[in-house]
Design an enzyme around this catalytic site. Structure first.
Site, PDB file in Angstrom:
ATOM      1  CE  LYS A  95      -3.920  -2.459   2.150  1.00 56.60           C
ATOM      2  NZ  LYS A  95      -4.290  -3.036   3.582  1.00 56.60           N
ATOM      3  CD  GLN A 153      -3.360  -4.721   6.734  1.00 58.03           C
ATOM      4  OE1 GLN A 153      -3.547  -3.407   6.002  1.00 58.03           O
ATOM      5  NE2 GLN A 153      -4.037  -5.819   6.160  1.00 58.03           N
ATOM      6  CG  ASP A 179     -10.142  -0.303   5.299  1.00 59.81           C
ATOM      7  OD1 ASP A 179      -9.782  -0.920   4.247  1.00 59.81           O
ATOM      8  OD2 ASP A 179      -9.231  -0.468   6.361  1.00 59.81           O
TER       9      ASP A 179
END
Ligand code: GUN
Length: 286
Positions: free
Chosen positions: A54, A98, A121
Site C-alpha cells: 500500500k 490493518q 476502508d
C-alpha cells in the site's frame, strides 16, 4: 470452452495512472497532497507485506504515505488514542487500521472510532449505512475492485444473476449491496451463499457471474460453474509455497468464459481502490 484470463494487474495499472493524474490536478489546484496513514499493530508477516505494498502504491501515485507501527502488546486504549490523534490531524486524509489485529485487541471499537470522513476502508457503520442506502461516500476497496473489473471487461451485469460465495463484512456483504444498486455494473439479481447454504453447488451453477470470496483454497470446482459464466476469484490462500485462490483455476478455466487468476486478478485492484478512496477523502477535507 477456454476462458479469457482477466489481467487484474493491467486494469489496476490503468486505473492507478488515472488516479495519479487526478491527484496531480488536485495538488495543482489546492496545494494538497493526499495522505494515507496505515496503522500496523504487531508483526504478522502477511500484514506487513500488504502494508508495504500500500505504501509503495501511494508513493507511485504521488500520495503521501505514513506508517504507524505499534507493538503487539499495545492496549485497546493506546490504539484508540492513536486513532483519535490521526482523526484530529488535518494533514491525514485516510486512515487504515490493518486487520487482523493481534489477539486481545477488539477490532470493532477501533474501526468504529475512525472518523467516517477518513474511513478509506469503508468499514465505519455510517459509511456502510450510506452504501446500503445507495448513496455511498466511499466504496469498500475489494468489492469496488471487483466491480471495476466487471466494468473494464464489459461484462453485462444488469439483469445478470450474480452468486457470491461468502458473506464477509469486507467482501461478500458489501459487494452484494453494490451489485443490487441501480447504475453501471449493477442492477443485478444477487444471491449470497455461505456455510449454511443448502446445495451450494446447485445455486452456484445458476450464476451468470460467480464471485468466490470464502477463503478456502480451490473451493469452487468445475461442476459448480455454468458453462460460459464469468468467474471472479477474491481468495488468496497460501498452500505450501503456492498462492491459490478460492477457485480450482485450471479446471474452471475450461468451463467459464472469463476468469480472474490468483495472483494478478482481484488483488491489485484492492489497493487501487484504496488510492481512489484516499484521493476522495482528501477532496472531502478540502
Ligand atoms: N486485511 C485484509 N484485508 C484488509 C482490508 O481491506 N483492509 C484492512 N484494513 N485490513 C485488511
Amino acid at each position: 470452452m477456454t476462458a479469457k484470463i482477466i489481467d487484474g494487474r493491467l486494469i489496476a495499472e490503468t486505473l492507478r495512472a488515472e488516479i495519479a493524474r487526478e491527484a496531480t490536478d488536485f495538488r495543482n489546484q489546492t496545494g494538497i497532497v493526499p495522505h494515507l496513514t496505515a496503522v500496523l499493530v504487531g508483526d504478522d508477516p502477511a500484514s506487513a507485506v500488504y502494508v508495504k505494498n500500500k505504501h509503495l502504491a501511494c508513493e507511485k501515485a504521488g500520495f503521501k504515505s505514513t506508517l504507524v507501527r505499534l507493538p503487539a502488546e499495545t492496549t485497546q486504549q493506546e490504539l484508540l488514542h492513536v486513532v483519535e490523534r490521526l482523526n484530529a490531524d488535518p494533514t491525514v486524509h485516510g486512515i487504515l487500521v490493518q486487520l487482523p489485529l493481534p489477539k486481545g485487541l477488539a477490532a470493532q471499537p477501533i474501526l468504529d472510532a475512525v472518523s467516517p470522513l477518513k474511513d478509506v476502508d469503508c468499514f465505519h457503520p455510517e459509511n456502510v449505512g450510506l452504501l446500503s442506502q445507495g448513496r455511498p461516500r466511499f466504496l469498500p476497496c475489494t468489492p469496488s475492485g471487483v466491480q471495476q473489473i466487471l466494468i473494464h471487461e464489459q461484462v453485462t451485469v444488469p439483469g445478470a444473476h450474480v452468486v457470491i460465495v461468502g458473506r464477509s463484512d469486507i467482501v461478500g456483504r458489501p459487494l452484494a449491496l453494490m451489485l443490487l444498486q441501480k447504475g453501471q455494473a449493477a442492477d443485478a439479481t444477487v444471491t449470497v451463499c455461505h456455510s449454511r447454504t443448502k446445495d451450494l453447488a446447485a445455486v452456484a451453477r445458476t450464476a451468470d457471474i460467480l464471485v468466490a470470496a470464502i477463503g478456502q483454497p480451490e473451493f469452487i470446482t468445475a461442476d459448480m460453474v455454468k458453462p460460459g459464466a464469468v468467474v471472479i476469484d477474491v481468495g488468496i490462500n497460501r498452500v505450501g509455497e503456492r498462492l491459490v485462490g478460492d477457485v480450482a483455476f485450471a479446471a474452471v478455466s475450461e468451463v467459464a468464459s472469463a476468469i480472474t487468476p490468483v495472483p494478478r486478478g482481484v488483488g491489485p485492484m484492492t489497493i487501487t481502490m484504496l488510492l481512489a478512496n484516499t484521493l476522495k477523502a482528501a477532496k472531502l477535507a478540502s
